[in-house]
Design an enzyme around this catalytic site. Structure first.
Site, PDB file in Angstrom:
ATOM      1  N   LYS A 124       3.415  14.244 111.925  1.00 60.63           N
ATOM      2  CA  LYS A 124       4.268  15.430 111.894  1.00 60.63           C
ATOM      3  C   LYS A 124       3.314  16.612 111.910  1.00 60.63           C
ATOM      4  O   LYS A 124       2.623  16.883 110.922  1.00 60.63           O
ATOM      5  CB  LYS A 124       5.144  15.468 110.643  1.00 60.63           C
ATOM      6  CG  LYS A 124       6.019  16.725 110.610  1.00 60.63           C
ATOM      7  CD  LYS A 124       6.644  16.974 109.249  1.00 60.63           C
ATOM      8  CE  LYS A 124       7.321  18.351 109.278  1.00 60.63           C
ATOM      9  NZ  LYS A 124       7.789  18.776 107.951  1.00 60.63           N
ATOM     10  N   ALA A 216      13.295  21.783 108.286  1.00 58.51           N
ATOM     11  CA  ALA A 216      13.098  22.933 107.397  1.00 58.51           C
ATOM     12  C   ALA A 216      14.337  23.806 107.265  1.00 58.51           C
ATOM     13  O   ALA A 216      15.065  24.047 108.235  1.00 58.51           O
ATOM     14  CB  ALA A 216      11.920  23.808 107.835  1.00 58.51           C
ATOM     15  N   GLY A 217      14.562  24.273 106.047  1.00 58.56           N
ATOM     16  CA  GLY A 217      15.616  25.243 105.777  1.00 58.56           C
ATOM     17  C   GLY A 217      16.906  24.667 105.249  1.00 58.56           C
ATOM     18  O   GLY A 217      17.764  25.410 104.765  1.00 58.56           O
ATOM     19  N   SER A 239      12.866  19.838 100.308  1.00 57.89           N
ATOM     20  CA  SER A 239      13.216  20.679  99.158  1.00 57.89           C
ATOM     21  C   SER A 239      14.676  20.551  98.751  1.00 57.89           C
ATOM     22  O   SER A 239      15.003  20.601  97.566  1.00 57.89           O
ATOM     23  CB  SER A 239      12.901  22.145  99.465  1.00 57.89           C
ATOM     24  OG  SER A 239      11.540  22.325  99.759  1.00 57.89           O
TER      25      SER A 239
END
Length: 294
Positions: A124, A216-217, A239
Site C-alpha cells: 500500500k 481514508a476519511g 481510524s
C-alpha cells in the site's frame, strides 16, 4: 408425512450465501471480503485482534516504518495478527518522498517473505505531501509507483481524489488506485463525491474489473455504504474502527455496511423523481361511493 420439496425460488430465498459479496481480485491476490482493515491506533493488541475477527476481513495493513511492532510489555504485534489466515498489506505510511517509500516497501516485502505471507508482493503505497493534511504528493507518488511496478510489486496507491492523477497511476501499472475520501483520520466521509464518480468512470472505462478502493476519511458505517453504492470495489479504513467507542461493534458494522453497499450497487437503485409515485395501483380501486354504501 412427506412435504412438497421447496421450489427453486423458495430454496434460493433461504440461501443467504447468494447475497455475500463476490470475491475481488487485486493484482496477484483474491480477497473474499471487500473490507480492508488497518492494524494501527488501537488501545491494545487484544482489541485490534478482536476487531479484525469481527470484521471478517482477510486483508490487514501493516505500517512497516512507524508501526510499533512491540508494545510496552515487549509483545509483538505479529503475535496478535493471524497472519497465517490473512493477507498482510505492507504500508509505507509516514514516507514523504519516493526514495524512502521504495525502501520501506522493500522492507515490508522482506518481513512478509520471512512470514511466508501471500502479501509479500504487495504494497500500500503512501507518499505524503505534508504532515498537516496527510494527503499524497502526486509527483513523488507517481515516481515511486513506476519504480515499484518495475521491481515486481503489486502497488495499491493511496491517491488524491484527482481523476488526472488516478489515470496516471493506473497507466503507470498500479494494481489498484485508492483515492482518499477525505484526509486520513478525519472521519469526514466522502468530501467530493463528484470527483469520486469521475475517477470511477475514468478508471473503469473499457476495464470494468479494474479495482478502485476508497481509502481514508471513513467515519462510520454509512460512509462505507455510500462508497460501495457509488461503485467502489472495496473500502480500506482504520481510524473509524480503532477510535470508535466500541471498536469491535464498529468493525462488525463496517463488515455489514460494505456488504450491503456492494449488494445495493449490484442491484441498481430505483430512478429518482421530484414527485411522489403511489406504490399501490390507482386503477380498479373501490370508489368513495361504494365505501359509503358499505
Amino acid at each position: 408425512m412427506a412435504t412438497d420439496a421447496p421450489t427453486e425460488t423458495e430454496s434460493d430465498a433461504g440461501d443467504q450465501s447468494q447475497f455475500d459479496a463476490t470475491p475481488l481480485r487485486i493484482g496477484s491476490q483474491v480477497l473474499n471480503s471487500r473490507l480492508i482493515l488497518g492494524s494501527g491506533k488501537y488501545d491494545s493488541f487484544e482489541l485490534m485482534r478482536d476487531s479484525i475477527e469481527a470484521s471478517a476481513t482477510d486483508c490487514v495493513t501493516l505500517a512497516v516504518r512507524r508501526e510499533k511492532l512491540n508494545d510496552s510489555s515487549a509483545r509483538n504485534i505479529l503475535d496478535f495478527l493471524p497472519y497465517q489466515e490473512l493477507t498482510l498489506l505492507p504500508n509505507t505510511a509516514g514516507c514523504y518522498d519516493a526514495v524512502t517509500a521504495v525502501r520501506c516497501a522493500k522492507l515490508g516485502r522482506a518481513i512478509l517473505e520471512g512470514l511466508d505471507n501471500p502479501g509479500q508482493s504487495w504494497v500500500k503505497l503512501e507518499v505524503l505531501g505534508n504532515s498537516r493534511t496527510l494527503l499524497p504528493d502526486p509527483f513523488e507518488l507517481l515516481k515511486a509507483t513506476e519504480t515499484l511496478v518495475a521491481d515486481g510489486f503489486d502497488v495499491l496507491c493511496y491517491s488524491n481524489d484527482d481523476p488526472v492523477v488516478a489515470r496516471r497511476l493506473k497507466d503507470a501499472g498500479a494494481a489498484a488506485v485508492m483515492p482518499a475520501g477525505s484526509p486520513i483520520g478525519s472521519g469526514l466521509g466522502i468530501a467530493n463525491e463528484n470527483n469520486q464518480r469521475i475517477i470511477l468512470a475514468e478508471l473503469k472505462r473499457g476495464d470494468p474489473d479494474y479495482p478502485v478502493i476508497l481509502d481514508a476519511g471513513v467515519g462510520t458505517a454509512s460512509d462505507a455504504v455510500i462508497a460501495m453504492e457509488l461503485g467502489f470495489d472495496a473500502v480500506l479504513l482504520n481510524s473509524a474502527v480503532a477510535k470508535a467507542k466500541n471498536p469491535i461493534k464498529m468493525s462488525a458494522a463496517m463488515r455489514l455496511a460494505v456488504n450491503a453497499g456492494r449488494l445495493a450497487f449490484e442491484a441498481g437503485r430505483m430512478p429518482t423523481s421530484a414527485y411522489g409515485s403511489a406504490s399501490s395501483p390507482e386503477l380498479g380501486v373501490i370508489s368513495d361511493r361504494k365505501l359509503q354504501d358499505s
